[in-house]
Design an enzyme around this catalytic site. Sequence first.
Site, PDB file in Angstrom:
ATOM      1  N   HIS A   6       6.790 -41.368 -58.271  1.00 45.43           N
ATOM      2  CA  HIS A   6       6.078 -41.849 -57.066  1.00 45.43           C
ATOM      3  C   HIS A   6       5.111 -42.989 -57.373  1.00 45.43           C
ATOM      4  O   HIS A   6       4.574 -43.601 -56.447  1.00 45.43           O
ATOM      5  CB  HIS A   6       5.301 -40.705 -56.395  1.00 45.43           C
ATOM      6  CG  HIS A   6       6.171 -39.605 -55.881  1.00 45.43           C
ATOM      7  ND1 HIS A   6       7.188 -39.814 -54.968  1.00 45.43           N
ATOM      8  CD2 HIS A   6       6.182 -38.266 -56.143  1.00 45.43           C
ATOM      9  CE1 HIS A   6       7.784 -38.655 -54.713  1.00 45.43           C
ATOM     10  NE2 HIS A   6       7.202 -37.706 -55.413  1.00 45.43           N
TER      11      HIS A   6
ATOM     12  N   ASP B  19      13.415 -29.634 -58.386  1.00 38.97           N
ATOM     13  CA  ASP B  19      12.857 -29.071 -57.154  1.00 38.97           C
ATOM     14  C   ASP B  19      13.887 -29.051 -56.026  1.00 38.97           C
ATOM     15  O   ASP B  19      13.562 -28.687 -54.889  1.00 38.97           O
ATOM     16  CB  ASP B  19      11.564 -29.796 -56.732  1.00 38.97           C
ATOM     17  CG  ASP B  19      11.610 -31.292 -56.940  1.00 38.97           C
ATOM     18  OD1 ASP B  19      12.693 -31.836 -57.238  1.00 38.97           O
ATOM     19  OD2 ASP B  19      10.553 -31.932 -56.782  1.00 38.97           O
TER      20      ASP B  19
ATOM     21  N   ASP C   5      15.517 -35.933 -58.461  1.00 35.25           N
ATOM     22  CA  ASP C   5      14.406 -35.124 -57.951  1.00 35.25           C
ATOM     23  C   ASP C   5      14.570 -34.959 -56.438  1.00 35.25           C
ATOM     24  O   ASP C   5      15.112 -35.836 -55.752  1.00 35.25           O
ATOM     25  CB  ASP C   5      13.075 -35.827 -58.261  1.00 35.25           C
ATOM     26  CG  ASP C   5      11.858 -34.984 -57.905  1.00 35.25           C
ATOM     27  OD1 ASP C   5      11.344 -34.287 -58.802  1.00 35.25           O
ATOM     28  OD2 ASP C   5      11.427 -35.010 -56.732  1.00 35.25           O
TER      29      ASP C   5
ATOM     30  N   HIS D 292      12.388 -35.210 -54.162  1.00 32.85           N
ATOM     31  CA  HIS D 292      11.613 -36.194 -53.399  1.00 32.85           C
ATOM     32  C   HIS D 292      12.071 -37.618 -53.723  1.00 32.85           C
ATOM     33  O   HIS D 292      12.429 -37.917 -54.863  1.00 32.85           O
ATOM     34  CB  HIS D 292      10.125 -36.055 -53.730  1.00 32.85           C
ATOM     35  CG  HIS D 292       9.578 -34.690 -53.464  1.00 32.85           C
ATOM     36  ND1 HIS D 292       9.490 -33.719 -54.450  1.00 32.85           N
ATOM     37  CD2 HIS D 292       9.105 -34.126 -52.326  1.00 32.85           C
ATOM     38  CE1 HIS D 292       8.979 -32.615 -53.925  1.00 32.85           C
ATOM     39  NE2 HIS D 292       8.745 -32.824 -52.635  1.00 32.85           N
TER      40      HIS D 292
HETATM   41  C1  FKS Z   1       3.831 -30.071 -50.004  1.00 31.07           C
HETATM   42  C2  FKS Z   1       3.675 -31.517 -49.519  1.00 31.07           C
HETATM   43  C3  FKS Z   1       4.162 -32.522 -50.552  1.00 31.07           C
HETATM   44  C4  FKS Z   1       3.557 -33.631 -52.632  1.00 31.07           C
HETATM   45  C5  FKS Z   1       4.858 -33.430 -53.319  1.00 31.07           C
HETATM   46  C6  FKS Z   1       4.935 -34.282 -54.578  1.00 31.07           C
HETATM   47  C7  FKS Z   1       6.255 -34.148 -55.268  1.00 31.07           C
HETATM   48  C8  FKS Z   1       6.221 -34.729 -56.678  1.00 31.07           C
HETATM   49  C9  FKS Z   1       7.585 -34.832 -57.353  1.00 31.07           C
HETATM   50  C10 FKS Z   1       7.402 -35.339 -58.784  1.00 31.07           C
HETATM   51  F1  FKS Z   1       8.571 -35.477 -59.381  1.00 31.07           F
HETATM   52  F2  FKS Z   1       6.809 -36.516 -58.800  1.00 31.07           F
HETATM   53  F3  FKS Z   1       6.708 -34.487 -59.491  1.00 31.07           F
HETATM   54  N1  FKS Z   1       3.259 -32.624 -51.632  1.00 31.07           N
HETATM   55  N2  FKS Z   1       3.420 -29.123 -48.991  1.00 31.07           N
HETATM   56  O1  FKS Z   1       8.229 -33.580 -57.411  1.00 31.07           O
HETATM   57  O2  FKS Z   1       8.435 -35.712 -56.657  1.00 31.07           O
HETATM   58 ZN    ZN Z   2       9.902 -33.838 -56.465  1.00 32.05          ZN
END
Ligand code: FKS
Ligand code: ZN
Length: 343
Positions: A160, A285, A196, A198
């Site tokens: 990110h 994830d 991933d 996200h």
């Molecule tokens: C949760 C709302 C979202 C942020 C999630 C961040 C994910 C981070 C990731 C990384 F690989 F960077 F670690 N919160 N209720 O998994 O993409």
């Molecule tokens: Zn993630």
Amino acid sequence: MKTVYSPLHAGHAGQMELVTSAIVPGFEKPSRAEFIRARVESEKLGPIIRPLEHDLAAAKRIHKSDYIDFLPTVWPQWVASGHEGTAMPFTWPTRGLRGDVPPKRIDALLGYYSFDAGATFVEGTWAAIKSSYDVALTAAGLVKGGERSAFALCRPPGHHAGAGFMGGYCYVNNAAVAAQWFLDQGAKRISILDVDYHHGNGTQEIFYDRADVQVLNLHGDPMVEYPFFLGHADERGTGAGEGFNINYPMPFGTGWDAWNASLEDACARLTAYAPDIVIVSLGVDTFEKDPISQFKLTSPDYPKIGRRIARLGLPTLFVMEGGYAVEEIGINAVGVLTGFEDR
Ligand code: FKS
Ligand code: ZN
């Protein structure tokens, strides 16, 4: 395959996280890396080695110099300003506000250099960021030196983080830094395959106008999933980079068959691009029991991912990103790696 790991990640601990209606203990916690490390050992994936120390020149090939210089100062500034607990931003320069004048207060500077409240600092955070960067570059060095693959057990994650901003648990974009490092060492083309859950908005932003790094991203649809403001299918790159950014947004509930169809398409495009090296932004994830995600992959699916990546037949650097079902994170992450090794 060798794993590169640093115990310094563990100092990035105890931070709080702002979620929809509360401030809670961070999901991105030290036990994540420890469960993975334990599984690397119990599965006998290969030696676990410590990273070599690197200066910050490779980080500054990807990130803005003032941003990288800011990161080690955050915690000292936070403490000097009389704050304690988790350093976290609360104000961001968005549409209608000026984003080009850095303010003088640390709480405001955190917002200046962030897109959300998710990149928090405690005392050991900078040392962990630096160790994660060293881990990625050390593992990249193994691949450059002729190893078929290497596993960078990075924590904190990186995808990110953009050229001048942090967010979503990420500070330095380890995969992007490694990609640029390979190019600087003489590689002509690199593919980053981001699996991933996200969208890797930072990686996309960094390489969006470039043809020498192909970015393939499989993720939850940003219409309904974090990071929300990037990752749509019509984002294909710009200028010389047109066609070299490919997004696969998928709906909540996506299971193996649909996810694998995206992976197959991504692998076909990757093969057509014929990179010198593949960097996998390895998040697990996508797992059905992940506490913050909405895909439905199961543990037996992860070795299949590794096997498919191995069939690309290219030198491969795995860079750890997300995954929050800590009890299973080792099984799933190392499952990809043992699948890659076809065992
Ligand atoms: C949760 C709302 C979202 C942020 C999630 C961040 C994910 C981070 C990731 C990384 F690989 F960077 F670690 N919160 N209720 O998994 O993409
Ligand atoms: Zn993630």
